[in-house]
Design an enzyme around this catalytic site. Sequence first.
Site, PDB file in Angstrom:
ATOM      1  CG  ASP A   1      40.411  44.344  73.444  1.00  0.00           C
ATOM      2  OD1 ASP A   1      40.113  43.617  72.475  1.00  0.00           O
ATOM      3  OD2 ASP A   1      39.685  45.271  73.843  1.00  0.00           O
TER       4      ASP A   1
ATOM      5  CG  ASP B   1      18.558  47.655  82.049  1.00  0.00           C
ATOM      6  OD1 ASP B   1      18.803  48.342  81.052  1.00  0.00           O
ATOM      7  OD2 ASP B   1      18.647  46.406  82.065  1.00  0.00           O
TER       8      ASP B   1
ATOM      9  CG  HIS C   1      20.898  44.308  79.824  1.00  0.00           C
ATOM     10  ND1 HIS C   1      20.640  45.505  80.456  1.00  0.00           N
ATOM     11  CD2 HIS C   1      22.048  44.502  79.134  1.00  0.00           C
ATOM     12  CE1 HIS C   1      21.601  46.373  80.175  1.00  0.00           C
ATOM     13  NE2 HIS C   1      22.464  45.791  79.364  1.00  0.00           N
TER      14      HIS C   1
END
Length: 343
Positions: free
Chosen positions: A34, A151, A180
């Site tokens: 990151d 989902d 999505h």
Amino acid sequence: MVKAVVLGAAGGIGQPLALLLKANPLVTELGLFDIVNTPGVAADLAHISTPAKVEGYLPADDGLKKALAGADIVVIPAGVPRKPGMTRDDLFKINAGIVKDLATGIATTAPKAFVLVISNPVNSTVPIVAEVFKKHGVYDPKRLFGVTTLDVVRASTFVAEILGNLSLSKDIIVPVVGGHSGVTIVPLLSKSTHPLPASLSTTDYEALIKRIQFGGDEVVAAKNGAGSATLSMAYAGAEFASKVIRAVNGEKGISAPSFVPLAADPAGGAVLTEELGQELEFFSSTVELGAEGVVKINPLGSLTDAEKALVKAAIPELATNIQKGSNYVIDIYKKEEDGPARL
């Protein structure tokens, strides 16, 4: 021996996702990347008594390349979260560049890795990764996945609530197809392993569909501007990653819905295209997983009239989303090839 890598590991999804992967006994090495705080996240996780060795990297000193070296599976939750009032288009403008750069790193360092894209909007970010891989000559459609598991998780939970028994939620499986985001999310409730009550009204059925499609908005509103669905997304991402890892390790019979290139299974993709009545490069359907990634893309099969209407409504937006992602990368590469404008 499995090395999993999380790109965006210090974020709201990345940290709990990294924790769940560290707890997975099949993961023997965990690489984290990151732009901030990754060494600290890695040090924290490294104290957990599970086999995985953890290392965290920042952009300096080829950190992305070091994190990806030897990767078997790469999960990408990197990007900014959706905030109240932010459209998917707003989100795209920010996250598209992030995903393109990370995809370039994967293509040049770990081109054989299985790539699981969580960064929203998935309908557009998966095509971005595909175009980057095509540009670098390393595209394998069998190894690219858009993670739509949240989902499915939501659908299972909400059906369990209607049935009045949350303990069933882990056993309930509701196939969710399409894409999505919003109306591209199509729950096939008629194929649920645990049928809805016959007494469920049309109004309640439509409300359930809407809640599954727009569950993310529910979380964004509840967090009052402080974030989006991070913990549930991390759980869903880890669940899907685990299935991919198990399949790669030789376990048979593993299937799950995922937003995949239809070229991953030309035969299955052709059947699905015929069902849809329109060609799409990507679609979320239940896929069978194996050592090489996607083994089979399953057709939709018989649907109710209501479900057919949902699929029909999803297709135009899905096609637009896919094209937006592809064009984003194609335009960038074209400008690079054309070079600076001459006077």
